[in-house]
Design an enzyme around this catalytic site. Structure first.
Site, PDB file in Angstrom:
ATOM      1  CG  LEU A 199      41.152  14.299   8.113  1.00 13.91           C
ATOM      2  CD1 LEU A 199      41.168  14.386   6.590  1.00 13.91           C
ATOM      3  CD2 LEU A 199      41.937  15.451   8.715  1.00 13.91           C
ATOM      4  CB  VAL A 210      37.015  11.369   6.288  1.00 15.13           C
ATOM      5  CG1 VAL A 210      38.057  11.906   5.312  1.00 15.13           C
ATOM      6  CG2 VAL A 210      35.699  11.130   5.564  1.00 15.13           C
ATOM      7  N   GLY A 226      30.983  10.463   9.297  1.00 14.38           N
ATOM      8  CA  GLY A 226      29.706  10.731   8.667  1.00 14.38           C
ATOM      9  C   GLY A 226      28.830   9.503   8.691  1.00 14.38           C
ATOM     10  N   GLY A 227      27.764   9.568   7.890  1.00 13.20           N
ATOM     11  CA  GLY A 227      26.810   8.473   7.893  1.00 13.20           C
ATOM     12  C   GLY A 227      27.387   7.152   7.405  1.00 13.20           C
ATOM     13  CG  ASP A 250      23.420  14.072   1.924  1.00 12.75           C
ATOM     14  OD1 ASP A 250      22.456  14.689   2.440  1.00 12.75           O
ATOM     15  OD2 ASP A 250      24.302  13.511   2.588  1.00 12.75           O
TER      16      ASP A 250
END
Length: 603
Positions: free
Chosen positions: A15, A23, A18-19, A139
């Site tokens: 999907l 996902v 990120g960091g 964040d």
């Protein structure tokens, strides 16, 4: 793809990334449902023991913090954290059809102030729930805010805060899982006190929220620079770029982005200010008190449009396939409850939002010959109530549409209609304020329809005088034509040929499963429209005839509108248009169980 994690979760496709890792969309083979799995990935193929331990511990902390907010309507639910081949995986709710705020702004352009304020209220609610548990997010940024369809199918009706991966409880004495060389958070969205080594606080999260809403309404961050280091420096040393599109949201952003955390508004103060922007005139809504200082700039300059009459008409083209079903009678709700329902339902369905036909960027030619610019292509000023056909250069609401008037409002399945005008003192004022003013002027009609957006057609500088110094405010189908007039432009007694221009509180006379006529609610009628829902992508129009009554009874139950369940029941209407566009919207109605007429005391 194709791997099975922990003997249970089949990875379907990625999907996003990120960091901390990737996902995945996964199929839970035990419960036969879809979930989202976060896979922890190390940039270094052979991380040190300390880094591996920190990453694993951070994943466990994310799961623990997010699980503590399980059930919150604006937080992505975390179900479990597990280990597979020595690495942690976080099992989360899969939010179907979600798009993050960063992606939405990139593809659709900056959002309207009221739309951003609505998003801000939801995120603030989620942050406050965490702060009350002592959990700071740390964040908050556009990429961590998801917008997804709600039960009714409104595209961005559901707002969710995600990624508690670097959250922390500063008063709990827990370890902060970070590397000494890594600044925790996202550079352009960090609070200045965090960038200089200060502790995470609720005020720091609110600063990040301010940066996020600024991005939503302006299209870029307030401290956006060419490098992360330059962004951090700007956060600490420089004032945010002046907002030019924020309108009524501007003072809120300015307050949230104050350098001194002690001078920023508290969460309740921010909530009150955002609420005033979302619903500046909502009667009986206790949390919204009208404050002239927070009113949008157009509040005193443009009269509100007259509400569409409950008995007016539609027409169109394709056949309306009625999914017949019994229904319930409606009694008037208390004023306060009506206001709350109008606000919540209206904003959800209106979130298709305002779109700005930026003709001034491609004007060219003589202003009088092409007053809205060559891209729009009109040779004369748009007229009130005029239907239009819209030819988009790509997908709908991507680029500037070429518009063609449709005086009949029915011969060619119109895409929309001119619903209002807003005046301006100059072409520059029209360019800057026209879209937001059009959103305000068309909000009421958009709240009543299932799948529409507002389009502001702004004159060029050369064409400004030729069109009477006015921006034309259109309402267009978000995914397809509207098949006829809208709102009070419809005539009582006209037949509907598609459900696209059926609206809330319309009263219908039905002669068959395929024949619906708009009638006055003050006289006898067979059904009244309550709202909308959406069926699954795999449901055919034929199947809808047996499924949509039950879907309406579940998602738009007449009892919620004051109808006695012993007398009234749900009905529904579907049409070819909603299936051609792929939206699968269904109109939910109420009618008497015995098939008798409703006499006008419901509205």
């Amino acid at each position: 793809m194709g791997r099975v994690i922990a003997g249970r979760y089949l990875l379907l496709h990625r999907l996003g990334s990120g960091g901390m890792g990737h996902v995945w969309l996964a199929h839970d083979q035990r419960l036969a449902c879809e979930v989202a799995l976060k896979e922890i990935v190390f940039r270094d193929p052979d991380p040190t023991g300390d880094e591996r331990e920190a990453r694993v511990a951070r994943a466990r902390a994310e799961a623990r913090h997010a699980a503590g907010l399980r059930g919150h309507p604006h937080v992505v639910t975390v179900h479990d954290v597990l280990e597979h081949e020595g690495l942690p995986w976080i099992v989360m709710e899969y939010v179907a059809g979600a798009v993050d705020l960063k992606e939405l702004v990139e593809t659709r352009g900056p959002l309207a102030p009221a739309e951003c304020a609505r998003i801000g209220l939801a995120v603030l609610d989620a942050l406050t729930a965490g702060h009350e548990r002592g959990v700071m997010h740390r964040d908050v940024k556009p990429a961590n805010i998801l917008l997804a369809p709600d039960r009714s199918g409104a595209p961005y009706g559901r707002i969710l805060l995600t990624d508690y991966g670097i959250s922390v409880q500063p008063d709990a004495g827990e370890t902060r899982y970070t590397l000494a060389s890594v600044l925790v958070g996202t550079s352009g969205y960090l609070a200045p006190e965090r960038a200089t080594g200060g502790p995470p606080t609720p005020a720091a999260d609110l600063f990040s929220l301010g940066c996020t809403l600024y991005h939503g309404v302006e299209g870029h961050g307030p401290f956006e620079r060419e490098s992360h280091l330059a962004e951090v420096t700007a956060v600490v040393m420089e004032e945010p770029r002046p907002a030019v599109r924020a309108g009524a949201l501007g003072p809120v952003l300015q307050a949230l982005l104050v350098k001194d955390p002690g001078r920023r508004p508290s969460a309740p103060e921010a909530e009150a200010a955002l609420s005033r922007i979302v619903t500046p005139q909502a009667e009986g809504y206790a949390r919204v008190q009208t404050d002239p200082g927070s009113q949008p700039p157009w509040a005193g300059s443009a009269a509100a449009p007259a509400p569409p009459g409950p008995g007016t008409d539609g027409f169109g083209q394709p056949v309306v396939a009625s999914v017949s079903g019994p229904a319930h009678r409606r009694r008037e709700l208390p004023r306060a409850l009506r206001a709350v329902l109008a606000v919540s339902l209206g904003l959800v369905l209106a979130l298709g939002g305002v779109w700005y036909a930026m003709a001034h960027q491609k004007s060219g030619g003589d202003g009088a010959a092409s007053p809205y610019g060559s891209a729009v292509g009109l040779s004369a000023a748009l007229q009130g109530g005029e239907c239009v056909l819209a030819d988009w250069p790509g997908d709908r609401f991507q680029g500037v549409p070429r518009l063609t008037p449709d005086p009949s409002c029915r011969d060619q399945a119109p895409d929309g209609q001119v619903m209002a005008f807003v005046s301006a003192a100059s072409a520059d004022e029209a360019r800057k304020l026209g879209p937001a003013r059009c959103e305000e002027r068309t909000q009421e009609i958009r709240e009543r329809l299932a799948d529409v957006r507002s389009l502001a057609v702004v004159p060029t500088g050369a064409g400004f005088e030729a069109v009477g110094r006015r921006t034309a405010c259109l309402v267009l189908g978000a995914h397809g034509p509207v098949y006829g007039p809208l709102g009070d432009r419809r005539k009582v007694g006209s037949d509907f040929t598609d459900t696209a221009n059926m609206q809330r509180r319309d009263c219908l006379q039905t002669h068959s499963d395929r024949d619906a006529r708009l009638v006055s609610c003050s006289g006898p009628h067979d059904e009244q429209v309550l709202g909308f829902t959406r069926l699954g992508r795999d449901v055919t129009l034929t199947e809808a005839r047996t499924q949509s009554d039950a879907a309406c009874a579940k998602d738009v139950p007449p009892r919620d509108y004051g109808f006695d369940p012993s007398v009234y029941t749900s009905g529904s209407w579907s049409s070819q248009g909603a299936w051609r566009s792929g939206t699968h919207f269904v109109v939910c109605t109420v009618r008497k169980q015995n098939g008798g007429t409703m006499e006008g005391d419901e509205s």
